[in-house]
Design an enzyme around this catalytic site. Structure first.
Site, PDB file in Angstrom:
ATOM      1  N   THR A 235      -0.052 109.956  24.323  1.00  0.00           N
ATOM      2  CA  THR A 235       0.107 108.693  23.612  1.00  0.00           C
ATOM      3  C   THR A 235      -1.250 108.061  23.346  1.00  0.00           C
ATOM      4  O   THR A 235      -2.082 107.932  24.251  1.00  0.00           O
ATOM      5  CB  THR A 235       0.973 107.716  24.433  1.00  0.00           C
ATOM      6  OG1 THR A 235       2.237 108.324  24.682  1.00  0.00           O
ATOM      7  CG2 THR A 235       1.172 106.403  23.687  1.00  0.00           C
ATOM      8  N   CYS A 321     -23.894 110.930  37.718  1.00  0.00           N
ATOM      9  CA  CYS A 321     -22.999 112.076  37.853  1.00  0.00           C
ATOM     10  C   CYS A 321     -23.553 113.147  38.792  1.00  0.00           C
ATOM     11  O   CYS A 321     -22.845 114.079  39.146  1.00  0.00           O
ATOM     12  CB  CYS A 321     -22.725 112.690  36.480  1.00  0.00           C
ATOM     13  SG  CYS A 321     -21.819 111.585  35.382  1.00  0.00           S
TER      14      CYS A 321
END
Length: 379
Positions: A235, A321
């Site tokens: 969606t 990261c």
């Protein structure tokens, strides 16, 4: 609190947050629904992509794919293109300058049987164009190069690489532009796929784009209902996507003023820290002004981050990261920087909320920390 960790993430702009809330309240409908409100929301998505193409001055053949961020965009582009083109060649090229979301994908592709080549890096932290040219053969199908390095801020020769690759029409050119949008002029000409992430320019986390000239060469990494050109099912996150358009517009509108402010702040800090014996500046003068990498040789970067943090100055060692990993940073290693300097490196990264007024309190914190570690600095 002085926040000098904007390369890791930025504070969302209030207008972006307001847009996200407003769309959630008034256009929360599924754009795939057949009713009137679904159609209205679908039109909004079409308009949003058209606005992005206009803001970034993209041509009509360009497709804009909404993703959850640049990590997903990089994975989708690199895996899809390499696998699609493997009948025409097996060699893929990148450098040790890349973010883990590119490097680890390329290494995973090497495990699949692709021939991975690493192009050399200059001492300034830039792609070695002569070496890249020597690596280009008829077997090369993919080249990936970031726009602005997230560790040193070095601006990469994207335009020169794009020009070089015109002689190799089989080669797909991917650019990770995460640290570029809103900081430096974005180069898209000659680039086949380009990734950005909203939270790097005062948007929201979970927002990303993959801009592509060759969407039919990609393959979905999420299967389902066929959203986003059948490449990213699920969606559609309408509020986040619309809010990202707002973030892009604001970033581009404020780019010139921000560049001036950050250049002034960056230079002032460069001039100041240069006075201290033993401190090494790893970021070249030609780097983007929003990142400044420094070394305290003989002192651990993590110790410095903690010391600054106790004084309410937020910085980092490497990228967010990879900062939890103990290995030496690959970018600084590729630049030929001494291991002691790498171990003692810190990254200051500036953003739209930073001002020259923060210079004096930063200096105070820096002086206190320097006094504490001066004896450890390598002579």
């Amino acid at each position: 609190m002085i926040y000098f960790d904007n390369a890791a993430t930025t504070k969302p702009n209030r207008e972006v947050l307001d847009t996200f809330v407003e769309v959630n309240e008034h256009l929360y409908f599924n754009p795939n629904s057949p009713h009137q409100n679904g159609d209205q929301t679908a039109r909004l998505m079409t308009q949003s992509k058209a606005q992005i193409k206009s803001l970034l001055q993209l041509n009509d053949q360009t497709e804009v794919i909404f993703t959850s961020g640049a990590t997903e965009s990089n994975n989708m582009a690199l895996k899809g293109i390499a696998r699609h083109k493997q009948a025409f060649g097996k060699t893929i090229i990148t450098s040790k300058l890349e973010h883990p979301s590119v490097l680890e994908v390329m290494r995973a592709l090497a495990d699949e049987g692709f021939n991975l080549e690493f192009v050399n890096v200059t001492k300034e932290g830039r792609i070695d164009l002569e070496h890249l040219e020597s690596l280009l053969t008829q077997d090369v199908i993919l080249v990936s190069c970031m726009h602005v390095n997230n560790i040193t801020g070095q601006i990469q020769p994207v335009a020169q690489i794009a020009s070089m690759l015109k002689q190799y029409p089989k080669v797909h050119f991917h650019v990770d532009a995460v640290q570029a949008l809103g900081k430096v002029p974005l180069i898209t000409e000659g680039v086949d796929t380009l990734s950005v992430s909203g939270h790097k320019f005062n948007g929201l986390k979970g927002q990303g784009l993959l801009i592509t000239q060759n969407y039919h060469q990609l393959e979905p990494i999420i299967h389902g209902g066929g959203q986003e050109l059948n490449l990213r099912s699920g969606t559609v996150n309408v509020p986040s996507n619309v809010a990202m358009v707002k973030a892009i517009r604001l970033a581009l509108e404020n780019q010139a003023e921000l560049s001036h402010t950050l250049s002034e702040l960056n230079q002032a800090i460069r001039d100041y820290v240069s006075q201290f014996r033993g401190i090494v500046i790893n970021s070249d003068e030609s780097a983007s002004p929003h990142i400044l990498n420094l070394s305290f040789p003989g002192v651990k970067g993590e110790v410095l981050v903690n010391a600054f943090s106790k004084r309410d100055v937020m910085i980092s060692t490497t990228s967010a990261c990879s900062s939890k990993h103990s290995s030496l940073n690959e970018v600084l290693l590729a630049m030929g920087i001494d291991e002691k300097n790498i171990e003692g490196s810190i990254r200051l990264s500036f953003g739209s909320l930073n001002t020259m007024a923060e210079l004096e309190p930063f200096k105070k914190a820096f002086e206190e920390i320097y006094e504490e570690v001066e004896e450890l600095l390598r002579k």
